[in-house]
Design an enzyme around this catalytic site. Structure first.
Site, mmCIF file in Angstrom:
data_model
loop_
_atom_site.group_PDB
_atom_site.id
_atom_site.type_symbol
_atom_site.label_atom_id
_atom_site.label_comp_id
_atom_site.label_asym_id
_atom_site.label_seq_id
_atom_site.Cartn_x
_atom_site.Cartn_y
_atom_site.Cartn_z
ATOM 1 N N SER A 113 -14.170 31.635 -60.969
ATOM 2 C CA SER A 113 -13.945 30.227 -60.638
ATOM 3 C C SER A 113 -14.876 29.371 -61.478
ATOM 4 C CB SER A 113 -14.256 30.021 -59.165
ATOM 5 O OG SER A 113 -14.537 28.667 -58.916
ATOM 6 N N SER A 114 -14.450 28.143 -61.759
ATOM 7 C CA SER A 114 -15.301 27.242 -62.553
ATOM 8 C C SER A 114 -16.548 26.811 -61.783
ATOM 9 C CB SER A 114 -14.510 26.009 -62.997
ATOM 10 O OG SER A 114 -14.100 25.261 -61.877
ATOM 11 N N CYS A 115 -16.625 27.152 -60.483
ATOM 12 C CA CYS A 115 -17.832 26.768 -59.730
ATOM 13 C C CYS A 115 -19.020 27.684 -60.039
ATOM 14 C CB CYS A 115 -17.557 26.686 -58.243
ATOM 15 S SG CYS A 115 -17.273 28.266 -57.481
ATOM 16 N N TYR A 142 -19.866 31.034 -52.733
ATOM 17 C CA TYR A 142 -18.695 31.510 -53.494
ATOM 18 C C TYR A 142 -19.079 31.748 -54.961
ATOM 19 C CZ TYR A 142 -13.778 31.431 -55.071
ATOM 20 O OH TYR A 142 -12.555 31.740 -55.603
ATOM 21 N N LYS A 146 -18.911 35.150 -57.262
ATOM 22 C CA LYS A 146 -18.089 35.216 -58.483
ATOM 23 C C LYS A 146 -18.944 35.560 -59.715
ATOM 24 C CE LYS A 146 -14.008 34.582 -56.808
ATOM 25 N NZ LYS A 146 -12.989 35.641 -56.921
ATOM 26 N N HIS A 185 -7.826 23.327 -50.382
ATOM 27 C CA HIS A 185 -8.300 22.615 -51.573
ATOM 28 C C HIS A 185 -7.746 21.186 -51.582
ATOM 29 C CE1 HIS A 185 -8.743 26.847 -53.011
ATOM 30 N NE2 HIS A 185 -9.897 26.341 -53.356
HETATM 31 O O1 GFB Z 1 -10.702 21.440 -54.019
HETATM 32 P P1 GFB Z 1 -11.938 20.968 -53.381
HETATM 33 O O2 GFB Z 1 -12.014 21.031 -51.905
HETATM 34 O O3 GFB Z 1 -13.235 21.709 -53.882
HETATM 35 O O4 GFB Z 1 -12.111 19.413 -53.836
HETATM 36 P P2 GFB Z 1 -14.164 21.570 -55.178
HETATM 37 C C1 GFB Z 1 -13.152 18.675 -53.325
HETATM 38 C C2 GFB Z 1 -13.176 17.268 -53.913
HETATM 39 O O5 GFB Z 1 -12.016 16.546 -53.490
HETATM 40 C C3 GFB Z 1 -14.374 16.516 -53.380
HETATM 41 C C4 GFB Z 1 -12.414 15.466 -52.625
HETATM 42 O O6 GFB Z 1 -14.797 15.528 -54.303
HETATM 43 C C5 GFB Z 1 -13.801 15.877 -52.118
HETATM 44 O O7 GFB Z 1 -14.560 14.762 -51.684
HETATM 45 N N1 GFB Z 1 -11.406 15.311 -51.559
HETATM 46 C C6 GFB Z 1 -10.795 14.146 -51.224
HETATM 47 C C7 GFB Z 1 -10.940 16.268 -50.741
HETATM 48 N N2 GFB Z 1 -9.982 14.323 -50.179
HETATM 49 C C8 GFB Z 1 -10.039 15.647 -49.865
HETATM 50 C C9 GFB Z 1 -9.388 16.423 -48.863
HETATM 51 O O8 GFB Z 1 -8.598 15.939 -48.036
HETATM 52 N N3 GFB Z 1 -9.665 17.777 -48.851
HETATM 53 C C10 GFB Z 1 -10.528 18.341 -49.756
HETATM 54 N N4 GFB Z 1 -10.719 19.670 -49.708
HETATM 55 N N5 GFB Z 1 -11.181 17.595 -50.687
HETATM 56 C C11 GFB Z 1 -13.710 24.067 -55.542
HETATM 57 C C12 GFB Z 1 -14.016 25.211 -54.628
HETATM 58 O O9 GFB Z 1 -14.653 23.058 -55.322
HETATM 59 O O10 GFB Z 1 -13.781 24.452 -56.881
HETATM 60 C C13 GFB Z 1 -13.040 26.307 -54.906
HETATM 61 O O11 GFB Z 1 -13.881 24.775 -53.287
HETATM 62 C C14 GFB Z 1 -13.017 26.656 -56.386
HETATM 63 O O12 GFB Z 1 -13.354 27.391 -54.145
HETATM 64 C C15 GFB Z 1 -12.827 25.431 -57.233
HETATM 65 O O13 GFB Z 1 -14.213 27.305 -56.730
HETATM 66 C C16 GFB Z 1 -12.906 25.702 -58.705
HETATM 67 O O14 GFB Z 1 -13.406 21.123 -56.376
HETATM 68 O O15 GFB Z 1 -15.362 20.753 -54.879
#
Ligand code: GFB
Length: 321
Positions: A113-115, A142, A146, A185
């Protein structure tokens, strides 16, 4: 384009994690490769159990493995279920990678993952940025798991000569995503919220955080195409970034989904929810140099994900309601 060094035709290919979004896309893509596809249902194989994994691999005898099995989720799940994200992912990786070595699997592709990159990494993030700084706290568990997966592949390559490679996909979206408002996500959550608002005629939709963080989104079918490309064309230590190289703000994502859903209204920001990393976009020049790039336009991918959600989740729930 680089030459094929590992043809899949005629091979026994195990897709570990076939019921997830990434695994499902890999199955669809492999259907064009003339290989024998192997899968294991969760009820038959618990990948957190070493003995089960080794016995399954010894019986099934795959030639190649796509290691897409993982405990995944969005920013909330990553933050609140750290033990599961660390334990399950470490267990799955160690069991499958060690089992692959023990049973003589010829090639394995591990999905990260890019994280994995540090919070303050210069953007776009290059492969060399790994382990150059502190991780983003919201998904540290996570990311640590990874990073361990990449290092396992490298260690088995160096000590035992295994052809185990690693790809680091960016944020994914597409058919088969986990449509769970709290644990999912961002793309899946925004699709759910906008469809619900459209159906109910709501004039506002709430987005977590400030809407200003930037993310790079890769459509699942492009992900699968890139992974099959790597399996066939690439070998080497370390890992390769798999993405589009293009990022948008969360607000732009929400606007794009609103357009696809046919909803117009106002976005409200819930600033009690985290933003996470403020920018996350990958340098994809190594993949481009090998001769691969993502093909799906963002609007087209979002439309496909939205239509899948409506047909497979929303309408079914309405039917049962
Ligand atoms: O996909 P996500 O949950 O994870 O996106 P990451 C989070 C971003 O979207 C944050 C915004 O900036 C949140 O504030 N956001 C806005 C929301 N509305 C929502 C919503 O309703 N739900 C969610 N979930 N976010 C991911 C990891 O990190 O990076 C994965 O969780 C994976 O596991 C991926 O590693 C590459 O982008 O922060």
């Amino acid at each position: 384009m680089s030459e094929v060094i590992f043809p899949l035709a005629g091979k026994r290919v195990f897709v570990a994690g076939h019921s997830g979004m990434a695994g499902g896309a890999i199955l669809r893509r492999l259907a064009r490769e003339n290989c024998e596809i192997l899968t294991a249902d969760r009820s038959d194989l618990d990948m957190c159990r070493q003995r089960e994994v080794e016995e399954w691999l010894a019986t099934a005898k795959p030639d190649a493995i796509f290691l897409a099995a993982a405990k995944v989720g969005g920013i909330h799940a990553n933050t609140t279920r750290r033990a599961e994200f660390l334990y399950d992912n470490l267990a799955i990786e160690t069991n499958v990678i060690h089992g692959a070595w023990r049973t003589g699997v010829k090639k394995l592709l591990f999905l990260g993952s890019s994280c994995i990159y540090p919070r303050e990494t210069p953007q776009p993030m290059k492969e060399e940025a790994l382990l150059t700084g502190l991780l983003e706290p919201t998904n540290e568990a996570y990311a640590i798991a990874k990073i361990a997966g990449i290092k396992l592949c490298d260690a088995y390559r160096r000590q035992y000569g295994c052809d185990f490679i690693s790809a680091m996909p960016t944020n994914l979206y597409g058919p088969g995503d986990r449509y769970d408002l709290l644990g999912g996500h961002v793309v899946a959550a925004v699709i759910m919220k906008l469809h619900a608002a459209k159906s109910a005629g709501d004039p506002t939709v709430t987005i977590w955080g400030t809407g200003t963080p930037r993310r790079e989104f890769l459509f699942t079918e492009d992900l699968a195409d890139g992974l099959v490309f790597l399996m066939k064309h690439y070998t080497g230590p370390g890992h390769l970034n798999l993405g589009t190289g293009v990022d948008v703000t969360i607000h732009e994502l929400a606007e794009a989904v609103a357009k696809v859903a046919g909803w117009s209204g106002e976005f409200v920001h819930d600033r009690s929810k985290p933003d996470g990393m403020m920018r996350k976009v990958m340098d994809v020049s190594r993949m481009t140099a090998l001769g691969w790039r993502a093909k799906t336009r963002f609007e087209d991918g979002l439309r496909s994900a939205y239509e899948w959600y409506v047909a497979h989740v929303a309408e079914r729930q309405a039917g049962h309601g």
